[in-house]
Design a protein around this motif. Structure first.
Motif, short mmCIF file in Angstrom:
data_model
loop_
_atom_site.label_atom_id
_atom_site.label_comp_id
_atom_site.label_asym_id
_atom_site.label_seq_id
_atom_site.Cartn_x
_atom_site.Cartn_y
_atom_site.Cartn_z
N GLU A 71 0.81 -1.21 0.00
CA GLU A 71 0.00 0.00 0.00
C GLU A 71 0.85 1.27 0.00
O GLU A 71 0.48 2.27 -0.62
N GLY A 117 -10.31 -6.43 -8.33
CA GLY A 117 -9.08 -5.66 -8.42
C GLY A 117 -9.35 -4.19 -8.68
O GLY A 117 -10.45 -3.81 -9.11
N HIS A 118 -8.35 -3.37 -8.43
CA HIS A 118 -8.51 -1.94 -8.64
C HIS A 118 -7.23 -1.37 -9.25
O HIS A 118 -6.15 -1.95 -9.14
N ARG A 142 -3.92 -3.80 -9.16
CA ARG A 142 -3.64 -4.66 -8.02
C ARG A 142 -4.84 -5.57 -7.78
O ARG A 142 -5.96 -5.12 -7.60
N THR A 185 -6.46 -9.18 -5.66
CA THR A 185 -6.47 -9.73 -4.31
C THR A 185 -5.18 -10.49 -4.01
O THR A 185 -4.58 -10.33 -2.94
N THR A 244 -2.13 -8.57 -2.77
CA THR A 244 -2.29 -7.74 -1.58
C THR A 244 -1.90 -8.54 -0.35
O THR A 244 -2.38 -9.66 -0.15
N MET A 264 -5.24 -5.99 3.62
CA MET A 264 -6.51 -6.21 2.91
C MET A 264 -7.56 -5.16 3.26
O MET A 264 -8.47 -4.90 2.48
N TYR A 295 -7.16 -2.04 3.35
CA TYR A 295 -7.05 -0.98 2.35
C TYR A 295 -7.71 -1.43 1.04
O TYR A 295 -8.43 -0.66 0.41
N PHE A 296 -7.41 -2.65 0.67
CA PHE A 296 -7.91 -3.18 -0.61
C PHE A 296 -9.43 -3.20 -0.65
O PHE A 296 -10.05 -2.88 -1.67
N THR A 297 -10.06 -3.59 0.45
CA THR A 297 -11.52 -3.77 0.47
C THR A 297 -12.29 -2.50 0.79
O THR A 297 -13.52 -2.50 0.74
N HIS A 307 -10.15 3.09 -2.15
CA HIS A 307 -9.96 2.80 -3.58
C HIS A 307 -11.35 2.75 -4.21
O HIS A 307 -12.00 1.70 -4.22
#
Length: 460
Positions: A43, A251-252, A265, A267, A270, A275, A277-279, A284
């Motif tokens: 991140e 993904g984003h 990026r 899953t 990451t 995670m 941040y990802f979710t 995002h």
């Protein structure tokens, strides 16, 4: 000194007739794997993408759109078997609406777009060795589908699974086909070049490609987006959608701090401790649809300049050599993502499209929704939402996960969902004909099989 595992894998691929281009790409990623690459994107190395352009704000001249569309080819990824839904043939052959499969509806979309615009618009599928025969047989009745000089498909490459312990090619005499895996959909670029399709498209005067998954019927051929992409001058573009709380797995795109380039990026890239941040759909705010556009001339030049190795980020997946047997040896499957090519091309961009361009079917929950009256099948071959918001469907995986179980419990088709907010099914319920769901419907597990009589209205 070349690693024994790589020498063995190269020999295995050559003996199986794998194209040398694909062997070279595999060798590149083997070296990364051997060096300890994990493919993780931290991140603190990226910044969120917060202000991409929106399609609704684009103003494209009709003639310019038509001109770009006439130079566009439609490519669909068609290598999936739908194994998570209990299928053993091409997922695109699954019936969706009015007796038509994903593949039938894609063909309808292409033919309608041709009729409306006069564009040649070839349809080319990337099949796997498991999907090619059934798919081409299903396409045989469409005698006017093929565009002169171009085949209807090309084959995704295959590569050996590598033992986690030692990085040697896995052996599984019980079923030797399980010794192989696809290299992820990032293989599309390698396969386009190695098959000769990329050069054929260029020779026939095509400049742009619109690419997506065959289970996403929302990716209707679009002259407007073709016109926008051509006018942008970008070598590559990704379609994005605004994220909601239901889109936490996809993904984003993000901006790499080191050089300011857009990157993808997923899953698997990451770290578990990051995670959250990802979710976070606010951190995002846009997700990647896997609907992509690329300039065929610039792709060809990049592949030739790089010896076919675009250098997409490695995705290292750990599996069992036999996915149904957790006691079978653990293997690495080396994969790349098609959308990761955005970081290869300077000037690559993205555009936010409507949610109607993202209708993937990954589970029977998704399929039930598309089969219901919450969606309408329109004259251009597109499925579009007939209500303000799609209801949420959550079927008990013990009884509905596979197609055989799912079809047995909906023998008369999908219930009416156009007035539903959600449908949650816990336990074993078989639906009669003409069942109507309204509001938030929850069917609780009674511990035994139950049947909902014909014509029942379920509410609350």
């Amino acid at each position: 000194m070349t690693a024994p595992g790589l020498i063995a894998a190269q020999a295995k691929m050559a003996a199986a007739g794998v194209d040398q281009t694909a062997i070279d790409v595999f060798s590149h990623y083997f070296a990364e794997l051997e060096a300890g690459a994990t493919g993780l994107i931290r991140e603190d190395t990226i910044e969120p993408l917060l202000d991409p352009p929106f399609l609704e704000g684009v103003d494209i001249d009709d003639e310019a759109a038509r001109a770009a569309f006439d130079k566009t080819a439609i490519i669909r990824l068609n290598g999936g078997l739908g194994t998570s839904m209990g299928m053993d043939r091409a997922k695109s052959l699954l019936t969706v609406r009015d007796g038509k499969s994903f593949l039938d509806l894609i063909v309808d979309q292409v033919k309608q777009a041709r009729a409306a615009t006069g564009a040649r618009l070839p349809l080319v599928l990337m099949n796997s060795f498991r999907t090619q025969d059934d798919t081409l047989e299903a396409l045989a009745p469409y005698i006017d589908l093929k565009v002169d000089g171009l085949p209807l498909d090309f084959l995704q490459n295959a590569e050996p699974k590598l033992l986690v312990d030692g990085l040697m090619p896995a052996e599984w005499p019980q079923d030797p086909t399980l010794e192989w895996c696809p290299p992820g959909h990032g293989d599309i670029y390698t396969a386009l070049l190695g098959s000769g399709i990329l050069e054929k498209l260029l020779d026939e005067g095509f400049r742009y490609a619109s690419t997506g998954n065959s289970d996403n019927l929302g990716a209707v051929p679009s002259p407007t987006i073709a016109g926008w992409f051509a006018a942008s001058g970008a070598p590559y573009a990704a379609e994005l959608c605004r994220r909601t709380a239901a889109d936490r797995k996809g993904g984003h795109l993000a901006i790499r701090r080191a050089d300011g380039r857009l990157i993808l990026r997923d899953t698997a890239q990451t770290a578990p401790e990051e995670m959250h941040y990802f979710t976070d759909e606010h951190h995002h705010p846009f997700f990647h649809t896997n609907n992509l556009w690329f300039d065929l001339e610039k792709l060809f030049a990049a592949l030739k300049a790089r010896g076919a190795v675009l250098g997409l980020p490695l995705i290292r997946n750990v599996k069992n050599v036999d996915p149904t047997d957790t006691a079978s040896p653990e293997v690495f499957q080396i994969e790349t993502a098609m959308g990761a090519a955005i970081e290869v091309f300077e000037g690559a961009t993205s555009i936010v499209v409507g949610r109607d361009r993202f209708l993937p079917v990954k589970t029977t929950n998704d399929l039930l929704l598309l089969r219901s009256d919450a969606y309408t099948l329109e004259s251009d071959g597109a499925l579009r939402l007939a209500v303000g918001a799609a209801p949420l469907v959550d079927l008990d995986s013990k009884h509905y996960k596979t197609m055989s179980k799912f079809e047995a419990r909906f023998p008369h088709g999908a219930p009416s969902l156009k007035d539903a907010v959600s449908l949650t099914v816990e336990g074993d319920w078989t639906f009669g004909a003409g069942v109507v769901c309204r509001g938030e419907v929850v069917l609780e597990d009674t511990g035994k099989p139950e049947t909902i009589p014909d014509g029942t209205v379920l509410e609350g």
